[in-house]
Design a protein around this motif. Sequence first.
Motif, PDB file in Angstrom:
ATOM      1  N   CYS A 102      77.341  48.801   7.634  1.00  0.00           N
ATOM      2  CA  CYS A 102      77.247  47.841   8.736  1.00  0.00           C
ATOM      3  C   CYS A 102      78.638  47.653   9.361  1.00  0.00           C
ATOM      4  O   CYS A 102      79.530  47.085   8.747  1.00  0.00           O
ATOM      5  CB  CYS A 102      76.720  46.512   8.199  1.00  0.00           C
ATOM      6  SG  CYS A 102      76.887  45.169   9.383  1.00  0.00           S
ATOM      7  N   CYS A 157      71.684  47.893  17.073  1.00  0.00           N
ATOM      8  CA  CYS A 157      72.968  47.262  16.811  1.00  0.00           C
ATOM      9  C   CYS A 157      73.943  47.461  17.967  1.00  0.00           C
ATOM     10  O   CYS A 157      74.077  48.579  18.480  1.00  0.00           O
ATOM     11  CB  CYS A 157      73.521  47.970  15.570  1.00  0.00           C
ATOM     12  SG  CYS A 157      75.124  47.431  15.067  1.00  0.00           S
ATOM     13  N   CYS A 301      73.783  40.930  10.139  1.00  0.00           N
ATOM     14  CA  CYS A 301      72.694  40.229  10.825  1.00  0.00           C
ATOM     15  C   CYS A 301      71.718  39.638   9.812  1.00  0.00           C
ATOM     16  O   CYS A 301      71.326  40.336   8.864  1.00  0.00           O
ATOM     17  CB  CYS A 301      71.927  41.192  11.735  1.00  0.00           C
ATOM     18  SG  CYS A 301      72.965  41.858  13.047  1.00  0.00           S
ATOM     19  N   CYS A 305      69.237  45.051   9.687  1.00  0.00           N
ATOM     20  CA  CYS A 305      69.171  45.679  11.014  1.00  0.00           C
ATOM     21  C   CYS A 305      67.864  45.379  11.751  1.00  0.00           C
ATOM     22  O   CYS A 305      67.826  45.459  12.985  1.00  0.00           O
ATOM     23  CB  CYS A 305      69.333  47.188  10.886  1.00  0.00           C
ATOM     24  SG  CYS A 305      70.922  47.659  10.202  1.00  0.00           S
ATOM     25  N   GLY A 308      68.727  42.985  14.178  1.00  0.00           N
ATOM     26  CA  GLY A 308      69.997  43.352  14.816  1.00  0.00           C
ATOM     27  C   GLY A 308      70.103  42.904  16.270  1.00  0.00           C
ATOM     28  O   GLY A 308      69.099  42.640  16.937  1.00  0.00           O
TER      29      GLY A 308
HETATM   30 FE1  SF4 Z   1      75.077  45.379  10.839  1.00  0.00          FE
HETATM   31 FE2  SF4 Z   1      73.417  44.011  12.398  1.00  0.00          FE
HETATM   32 FE3  SF4 Z   1      74.404  46.343  13.193  1.00  0.00          FE
HETATM   33 FE4  SF4 Z   1      72.605  46.292  11.218  1.00  0.00          FE
HETATM   34  S1  SF4 Z   1      72.261  45.673  13.334  1.00  0.00           S
HETATM   35  S2  SF4 Z   1      74.492  47.499  11.261  1.00  0.00           S
HETATM   36  S3  SF4 Z   1      73.179  44.397  10.179  1.00  0.00           S
HETATM   37  S4  SF4 Z   1      75.575  44.468  12.835  1.00  0.00           S
END
Ligand code: SF4
Length: 376
Positions: A102, A157, A301, A305, A308
């Motif tokens: 992440c 993301c 998050c 994801c 996300g």
């Molecule tokens: Fe990290 Fe959120 Fe991106 Fe997933 S969506 S990689 S949890 S920042």
Amino acid sequence: VCPTAALTEINHSDKVWEALNDPDKHVVVQTAPAIRVAIGELFGMEPGTIVTGKLVSALKRMGFDEVFDTDFGADLTIMEEASELIHRIESNKTLPILTSCCPAWVKFIEQQFPELLEIPSTCKSPHIMFGTIVKTYYAQKNNIDPDNIVVVSIMPCIAKKAEAKRPELTKDEHNNVDIVVTTRELGAMIKEAGIDFNSLPDEEYDKPLGETTGASVIFGTTGGVIEAAVRTAYEWITGEQLGNVEFEQLRGSDGLRKASVNIAGKEIKIGIASGLGNARELLEEIRDGKNEYHAIEIMACPGGCIGGGGQPYHHGNYEIVKKRQQALYQEDRNKKIRKSHENSEILKLYKEFLGKPYGEMAHELLHTHFEERERI
Ligand code: SF4
């Protein structure tokens, strides 16, 4: 706006259309695990509707040369991360290992806990690993100049856009991933192209880099990365086949969870945090020497994801996020192969190109390093 309040979204769909319209470019797209259980919402479907086949079909109609699955990169990540976990447990050094897929969380530890930068796994994230393999192994096998390959990642993301530009994540001056677009951007592009998503037939990812497992699908939810790693580490350590691959103690939706898994008579202690406030709590325990974990999964998050910042808006309704989570677990159960180390195309990739997991070539191509960064 990203739910971690770290980033504002910049739309990159024009760059994707530009690449698709350039006859000299070979354009490869990959889709993250969390997209398939959320993008249907942009076309009026219920949250948690699994639309993997329609997603592939839409991308093929948009004109991508190859449609691949980031889940392949997730299986590759597990090969490396499970090896790293075993290595650190056996040597009893630099524990706990922290997952590093992440980018919002990686930036958080670089800025706020630089004294702990030895402990995150050095694995690149799954879509970056995938881009690396496309620009090297795939390019060689298909006799394509990597300079003419454009890798597009469809991600849940916004932070992945900045991650793809990190200089340490490039190899031989080729960007591993050239363009990142979010689930919402892709939804808008499908509509712009006049594609009737709901009536599309189901199609399959291209091979060979499209073969994936149930372990890689659950990367999209909190607890999924560590469960996938445990499935592989357990079988590698014990030499025994798991009867049940579902580790219920690692599942759930609370932002901070603690569990243990018995592997060959040893209790492996595991922490799971989603949301940076919860991550901070675990990191402060580690810094203060009060933490006895062997492995910790962190996602910025809430829910991972599936929740996300690039996903269809859920407006704080976490029931939507839970439905996406249940859909990923269903997709895992639907898979014939549910452990990353049983993915035959991954095994072939090591045999033909990478050598051993966690070996010299794998280190060179699939691992990275972290640096202290200024707080902005
Ligand atoms: Fe990290 Fe959120 Fe991106 Fe997933 S969506 S990689 S949890 S920042």
